[in-house]
Enzyme design. Structure first.
Site, short mmCIF file in Angstrom:
data_model
loop_
_atom_site.label_atom_id
_atom_site.label_comp_id
_atom_site.label_asym_id
_atom_site.label_seq_id
_atom_site.Cartn_x
_atom_site.Cartn_y
_atom_site.Cartn_z
N GLN A 1 -27.68 -2.42 133.21
CA GLN A 1 -27.67 -1.59 134.41
C GLN A 1 -27.30 -0.14 134.09
O GLN A 1 -26.80 0.58 134.95
CB GLN A 1 -26.71 -2.18 135.45
CG GLN A 1 -27.11 -3.57 135.92
CD GLN A 1 -26.23 -4.08 137.04
OE1 GLN A 1 -26.21 -3.55 138.13
NE2 GLN A 1 -25.47 -5.14 136.75
N ASP B 1 -13.98 0.72 134.33
CA ASP B 1 -15.07 0.04 135.03
C ASP B 1 -16.39 0.76 134.73
O ASP B 1 -16.41 1.95 134.43
CB ASP B 1 -14.78 0.08 136.54
CG ASP B 1 -15.71 -0.81 137.33
OD1 ASP B 1 -16.39 -1.67 136.74
OD2 ASP B 1 -15.75 -0.65 138.57
N GLU B 2 -17.51 0.03 134.82
CA GLU B 2 -18.85 0.60 134.66
C GLU B 2 -18.97 1.42 133.38
O GLU B 2 -19.43 2.56 133.38
CB GLU B 2 -19.21 1.46 135.88
CG GLU B 2 -19.11 0.77 137.22
CD GLU B 2 -20.26 -0.21 137.48
OE1 GLU B 2 -21.05 -0.48 136.54
OE2 GLU B 2 -20.38 -0.71 138.62
N ARG C 1 -30.71 -6.51 143.35
CA ARG C 1 -30.04 -6.20 144.63
C ARG C 1 -30.32 -7.30 145.65
O ARG C 1 -29.63 -7.39 146.67
CB ARG C 1 -30.54 -4.87 145.21
CG ARG C 1 -30.34 -3.61 144.38
CD ARG C 1 -28.93 -3.46 143.89
NE ARG C 1 -28.80 -4.04 142.56
CZ ARG C 1 -27.65 -4.38 141.99
NH1 ARG C 1 -26.52 -4.20 142.63
NH2 ARG C 1 -27.62 -4.91 140.77
N LYS D 1 -17.59 -9.00 138.65
CA LYS D 1 -16.93 -8.01 137.81
C LYS D 1 -15.65 -7.48 138.45
O LYS D 1 -14.61 -7.38 137.80
CB LYS D 1 -17.90 -6.86 137.52
CG LYS D 1 -17.27 -5.60 136.99
CD LYS D 1 -18.30 -4.53 136.76
CE LYS D 1 -18.88 -4.00 138.04
NZ LYS D 1 -17.92 -3.19 138.82
N THR D 2 -15.74 -7.13 139.73
CA THR D 2 -14.59 -6.55 140.42
C THR D 2 -13.43 -7.54 140.48
O THR D 2 -12.27 -7.16 140.33
CB THR D 2 -14.98 -6.09 141.83
OG1 THR D 2 -16.05 -5.15 141.74
CG2 THR D 2 -13.81 -5.44 142.55
#
Length: 756
Positions: free
Chosen positions: A256, A225-226, A615, A33-34
């Site tokens: 998420q 973002d997010e 994770r 994503k980043t």
């Protein structure tokens, strides 16, 4: 087309290249994503957009810094520096500082943190003679915060039948009056709380269309973002800014979305296409983090949620081991089993201690694992804890800073008027507060002219108040033209805080002293960095603005040591570890008992478990206990329903003598046969100096600095000079540092030495 575009997979590339309208990027866990956000901004900059045209909103300063550094590597430091990129609060704070007068504030308004807000509410409840056992300050604060995050002003709240009925049901019908008084007191103190940074930005744009038009023209492209973590206010401001040009890209993962307790609204991402008709959806489905088995197990879990945007995340990494499931007799044995497994994997070379994480649903669960780890002398750390700026001695110093910068700051005034002790008691302070409320002025106004407002203190009290006023007024004069470091260190000295702490050498006071010295170091570093970037005057207000925006998400507690990490699943979002243990998987614990009556809450709990599993890079273990000490007694518990949600073929279930894969079908998870615990292992049971002043520290030979030289920088370490440009006092050097990337430094303020 730039070379970096070829580094993207097909889905990532499509999301970066599409700029013909609104787009929603659904980014699965570990899907890059980043990188997509970073490269999209770089692509925009290379295709007609100027840095100041772009508004990029994140949820942590850390995320913003990371993206800026990546963008700088693609398009250069100068372009990256001019981006409007940062957290919602930091970007809107910039706007509010510039437009404060339109809202009835001064540009130097204070920001109240949660503790300040709660303190003010507590005082208001006392003034209104409301029972704080019914009107609990934290509960009232949460209701006001929730109202603000839904853009409900005191007037709207007072007229809301639904809100009044909810308050009546909670036996708190006066909340609307508390909210109104709290609102007015903040305005009188020239202060905003964190929620106000969103609410006032919305009101500014709503009530001043010319201001909205200016910023719509300013921000020609908006990225968020997010997006699954946005609340109603944040979503509404994005709509205000992007409704006309529709050049907006939001990135997130509904799977998420785990922060509803903070006000996050999953509907913002699920219904984004309705808010912006014609939105293109791009799905990033390749997971680069985890093994195929971990990804498939997580997919099978989250598939049980009905309320989602469907996607099929996949991995091309190795197949990997099944997820190990441990069943323990008790929570104590669960700690032993997990710790033994960590020790075993470490001994087999499956990772350093820092490659292991234990994730739990509630903070209270850490005790068992801490004790088990201590017995084996395994180093560990609790991720998070009390942040630096929440420690009492730091808040005391910051309160002095705030009052000197803004003498109308009510909460700062109350915190330090008698600290260090100067004989000004609660009765005297109460009289000042009452007079301020009666005359609708600040506490500082009363302190400066008590007789004007009807207060006639005895000679002794009047002298003490005069001493405090003179102290603050003198510091205001001193700091007016000083930089933040000079101002801060003088305030620390003159306030008497350091002298008070140094009265004895107890471990507690030594620790407090070191914390204040470290604060001075931080101010020094802040000034030095700003100076090197070309900001010739860095004020105390600048530093306070920086401090006010620090969040728990940015205070990650990392110290570089090789330790096992213990944390809540909520704290783990955004992190990754080679080996992850998700513990306490029992009904009424995970999922939480608070989610039992709400299908939507149950789905969020499942998303939380999905976050926990994803994770893990190589190995994931799940554990539960048949009995657990809760509320002072031993309780029997059933395995979490979420364990049934994972297809059994991806699990290595209890009673297996060695790892194996099970075929699809009903799992023997609830077998009554006990799990045999691992064999028990043997049981065992600088002080930081204050920084120097950030005055010009460039070496005499810096004027002759040239490309190719190696330097050692005070903060950034070893670096190679790429180029030197400019003349006289404006000479700048672009330097590539080994660990922090490229920086452009103004040489007359740079602090380094030439190595070769």
């Amino acid at each position: 087309m730039s070379d970096y575009i070829n580094e993207l997979n097909d889905s990532q590339r499509a999301a970066v290249l599409y700029n013909d309208g609104p787009l929603l990027v659904i980014a699965g866990a570990g899907s890059g994503k980043t990188r997509v956000l970073t490269y999209k901004i770089a692509y925009l900059l290379e295709n007609g957009y100027q840095p100041w045209d772009i508004l990029a909103l994140t949820f942590t300063n850390k995320a913003a810094r990371e993206m800026k550094e990546r963008i700088a590597r693609q398009v250069g430091i100068e372009s990256a520096r001019r981006l409007w990129m940062g957290t919602f609060h930091s970007m809107f704070l910039r706007i509010l500082h510039a437009e404060a007068d339109k809202l009835g504030f001064t540009p130097a308004f204070t920001i109240y943190d949660t503790a300040d807000s709660k303190s003010l509410i507590r005082d208001i409840l006392k003034e209104m003679k409301l029972d704080d056992k019914v009107y609990k300050p934290g509960v009232v604060q949460a209701r006001i915060s929730n109202a603000k995050n839904h853009l409900v002003t005191p007037a709207l709240y007072a007229n809301s039948r639904e809100a009044f009925q909810a308050d009546q049901a909670a036996r708190m019908p006066a909340v609307r009056d508390v909210y109104e008084r709290y609102w007015q007191r903040c305005r009188k103190a020239d202060a905003m709380d964190f929620d106000d940074l969103l609410l006032y930005t919305f009101l500014l744009f709503r009530d001043h269309p010319e201001v909205l038009a200016k910023y719509r023209e300013h921000f020609k492209y908006i990225l968020v973002d997010e997006y699954q973590d946005t609340n109603f206010a944040q979503h509404s401001i994005v709509l205000q800014l992007a409704a006309e040009h529709r050049h907006v890209c939001v990135v997130g993962d509904d799977a998420q979305s785990i922060y509803s307790f903070r006000g996050a609204d999953i509907d913002n991402i699920l219904t984004f296409t309705k808010a912006f008709p014609g939105t293109r959806i791009f799905k990033l489905e390749q997971n680069y983090r985890s093994t195929q088995t971990i990804v498939k197990a997580a997919n099978s879990l989250i598939a049980k949620n009905q309320y989602q945007i469907r996607k099929e995340v996949f991995s091309e990494k190795e197949r990997g081991d099944a997820l190990g499931v441990f069943r323990a007799y008790s929570d104590v044995e669960e700690g032993e089993i997990v710790t033994n497994k960590i020790n075993e994997l470490h001994r087999r070379g499956q990772g350093s201690w820092s490659d292991f994480a234990i994730l739990y649903r509630t903070n209270a669960q850490s005790r068992i694992f801490e004790e088990a780890l201590r017995k084996r002398m395994i180093p560990y750390r609790i991720y998070g804890g009390q942040s630096f700026y929440q420690r009492k001695e730091i808040k005391d110093v910051i309160a002095y800073f705030r009052l000197v910068a803004n003498p109308n700051d009510e909460e700062a005034f109350k915190r330090i008027i008698n600290y260090p002790a100067r004989g000004i008691g609660a009765t005297t302070l109460g009289k000042i507060i009452d007079a301020a409320n009666e005359h609708a002025v600040s506490l500082w106004n009363i302190l400066c002219e008590p007789l004007t407002y009807g207060l006639n203190f005895n000679k002794g009290t009047a002298g003490k108040l005069q001493g405090f006023r003179d102290l603050v007024a003198g510091l205001m004069d001193f700091t007016a033209e000083r930089n933040a470091y000079e101002a801060g260190t003088e305030i620390i000295r003159a306030s008497g805080i350091m002298a008070d702490i140094c009265q004895d050498n107890s471990p507690e006071n030594l620790s407090r002293k070191e914390n204040i010295e470290e604060l001075a170091n931080g101010i020094s570093d802040f000034c030095a960095q700003r100076l090197e970037e070309g900001n010739t005057h860095v004020s105390l207000i600048d530093f306070l603005s920086e401090v006010s925006l620090l969040t728990d998400q940015d205070s990650d507690g990392e110290d570089g040591d090789d330790k096992v990490t213990l944390m809540t699943v909520h704290a783990a979002k955004g992190l990754e570890f080679r080996n992850v243990f998700v513990v306490g998987l029992e009904e009424n614990l995970f999922p939480s008992s608070m989610a039992n009556d709400s299908p939507r809450a149950q789905e969020e709990e499942r998303r939380l478990f999905y976050v926990a599993i994803t994770r893990a890079e190589e190995r994931c273990y799940l554990s539960y206990a048949k009995t657990r000490m809760r509320y002072g007694k031993m309780e029997f518990g059933a395995p979490s329903r979420f364990l049934r949600d994972i297809d059994a073929c991806y699990l290595d279930l209890p009673n297996s003598e060695k790892p194996r894969r099970l075929t699809e079908g009903k799992s023997p998870l609830f077998s009554s046969r006990p799990l045999v615990a691992s064999s028990e292992l043997p049981r065992h049971l600088k002080r930081v100096p204050a920084s120097s002043s950030p005055s010009v520290a460039a070496a005499a030979g810096n004027a002759s600095l040239h490309a190719g030289q190696t330097i050692e920088h005070e903060r950034f370490g070893m670096g190679t000079v790429l180029r030197v440009e400019g003349t006289g006092e404006n000479v700048k050097a672009t330097i590539r540092f080994e660990n922090v990337g490229e920086k452009q430094l103004l040489l007359r303020f740079a602090r380094f030495k030439v190595v070769e």
